[in-house]
Design a protein around this motif. Structure first.
Motif: not given
Length: 454
Positions: A286-308
């Motif tokens: 359900g995480f379809q997104t229009k964020m730019k690539y750089g923003a995606q990695t920063d935001v998605f790595r805020m999810i617990p378990g996805l930090e790395n």
């Protein structure tokens, strides 16, 4: 003279249409522009490539309309559903597939068929002679889209589709995440543990929403409007509708228990679904997104378990065009102004892999019957295939037409027996009626085909 059917587009609908027509006895040419002409979303030149989710959604054929559509396609010998079953992955009650193995199998089956030929070429004009099916899907080339607009005298309607990112499984922190399907759904342990779950506290969630809303996003060109399909909304658009929207949508925590901290109820949960048979790739559900690539990695790595986490593919967004089918097509899916051309799949305004393939299945059968001089009986509107056909060829209001998934709201109501029905009883009545009517239609269609051949 050899009877031949030409199909533009080798996606779900075009592949299924080709299979059905070839099995009926026609020679078929699939004109697929890939890999000669690529698109932003496709990675290969294979037929039936899956570019968004790897799920065919619910496989429940008694309580779910898309599960019923699976059943009808299986009964009709559908290639797409057959290969989906053959390359399925554990996904609870859903039918998810190994996307590369699936598309490779579809490609191999069609290329091996003695009546099918695949040509890598872009078709840029509407053909005036011969029998054709246009099944170019949401990424119809600009030249062909312009030819369709010129013929119909109307602008194509459009919305924007977004693609979810894919994560390498070995980069998910399993000391934080745990394996579980929602409500432990599934018949086997593998199915009951088909998803990875990343828990969020309230503080985690609020910080994630703040970052999501502030992130750099893809901008639209001047004059374009973002009319998103509600079944594939970018997460940023959902968040803009209210801070709690995601927590009641793809991030809902219900039916899940944190294996690491079973006494602590997560405030929100991000689920990842297995994306290939090896279990090395997972997509963020359900995480379809229009964020730019750089923003995606920063935001998605805020999810617990996805930090790395490392990403095999980041999300994206693309324009999705479809015709005003209720205004332009007749009941046989033919273009009214050029009846030698049929349309099939997502370009007709059905939404989803399964719905697109189902309309390809029907278009292939209708074209084959017409070319071979057979008269197929009308498709019952009480079936899932028939309900979709009725919707795009007149059931929907042309003034407000938008893409639609299959759902029981498209079916003629079932009559109540013995008083008021509950929802489960009502859905079961829909599916029982549909199965009986679809089986009868297939039998009648086979009889007409046999008489026509004789």
């Amino acid at each position: 003279m050899t009877q031949e059917l030409h199909i533009i587009g080798g996606g779900m609908a075009g592949s299924e249409a080709a299979w059905q027509a070839a099995e009926a006895g026609l020679n078929v040419v699939i004109h697929e522009m890939r890999p000669k002409v690529g698109t932003f979303a496709h990675r290969t030149g294979d037929l039936a490539e899956m570019v968004c989710s790897n799920s065919f959604r619910s496989d429940d054929d008694e309580q779910n309309a898309v599960g019923l559509l699976h059943w009808e396609m299986r009964a009709a010998g559908g290639l797409i559903i057959t290969m989906g079953d053959r390359h399925s992955l554990p996904a609870g009650g859903a039918l998810a597939v190994d996307r590369d193995a699936f598309s490779q199998a579809v490609t191999q089956a069609l290329r091996a068929h003695p009546r099918v030929r695949v040509e890598a070429a872009e078709i840029t004009d509407l053909p005036r002679d011969g029998h054709w099916i246009i099944a170019t899907g949401p990424l119809t080339s600009g030249a062909l889209a312009e030819a369709i607009r010129a013929e119909t005298g109307q602008d194509s309607l459009a919305f924007f589709d977004a693609i979810a990112p894919i994560v390498y499984a070995d980069t998910v922190d399993m000391d934080v995440a745990w394996r579980q399907s929602r409500y432990d759904k599934g018949d086997t342990e593998e199915e009951r543990t088909a998803y990875l779950n990343c828990p969020m506290t309230k503080d985690d969630y609020e910080a994630f929403i703040d970052a999501l809303l502030a992130a750099d996003k893809t901008e639209f060109h001047e004059g374009e409007t973002a009319g998103y399909f509600d079944g594939c909304l970018p997460i940023e658009v959902m968040a803009e509708r209210g801070r709690e929207t995601l927590r009641h949508g793809p991030m809902k925590p219900v039916g899940l228990t944190n294996a690491h901290r079973p006494d602590v109820k997560p405030y929100a949960v991000v689920q990842l679904r297995r994306d290939n048979a090896l279990g090395t790739l997972y997509n963020i559900v359900g995480f379809q997104t229009k964020m730019k690539y750089g923003a995606q990695t920063d935001v998605f790595r805020m999810i617990p378990g996805l930090e790395n986490a490392s990403f095999a593919r980041l999300g994206g967004i693309h324009r999705n065009t479809f015709i005003n089918a209720p205004r332009l097509l007749d009941g046989q899916m033919r273009l009214r102004s050029r009846p030698n051309i049929r349309f099939a799949g997502q370009i007709t305004g059905v939404e989803g892999y399964v719905e697109s393939a189902a309309m390809g299945l029907l278009a292939g059968r209708l074209a084959a019957a017409e070319i071979l001089g057979q008269a197929l009986p009308p498709v019952p509107g009480t079936t899932a295939v028939g309900a979709l056909l009725a919707h795009i060829t007149g059931g929907a209001d042309a003034r407000t037409f938008q893409p639609m998934n299959v759902n029981f709201g498209l079916f003629p109501p079932v009559e109540a027996k013995g008083g008021r029905r509950g929802r489960r009883d009502r859905y079961k009545a829909y599916t029982d009626r549909a199965k009986a009517d679809w089986a009868a239609w297939l039998q009648a269609a086979s009889g007409d085909a046999a008489r026509g051949a004789a």
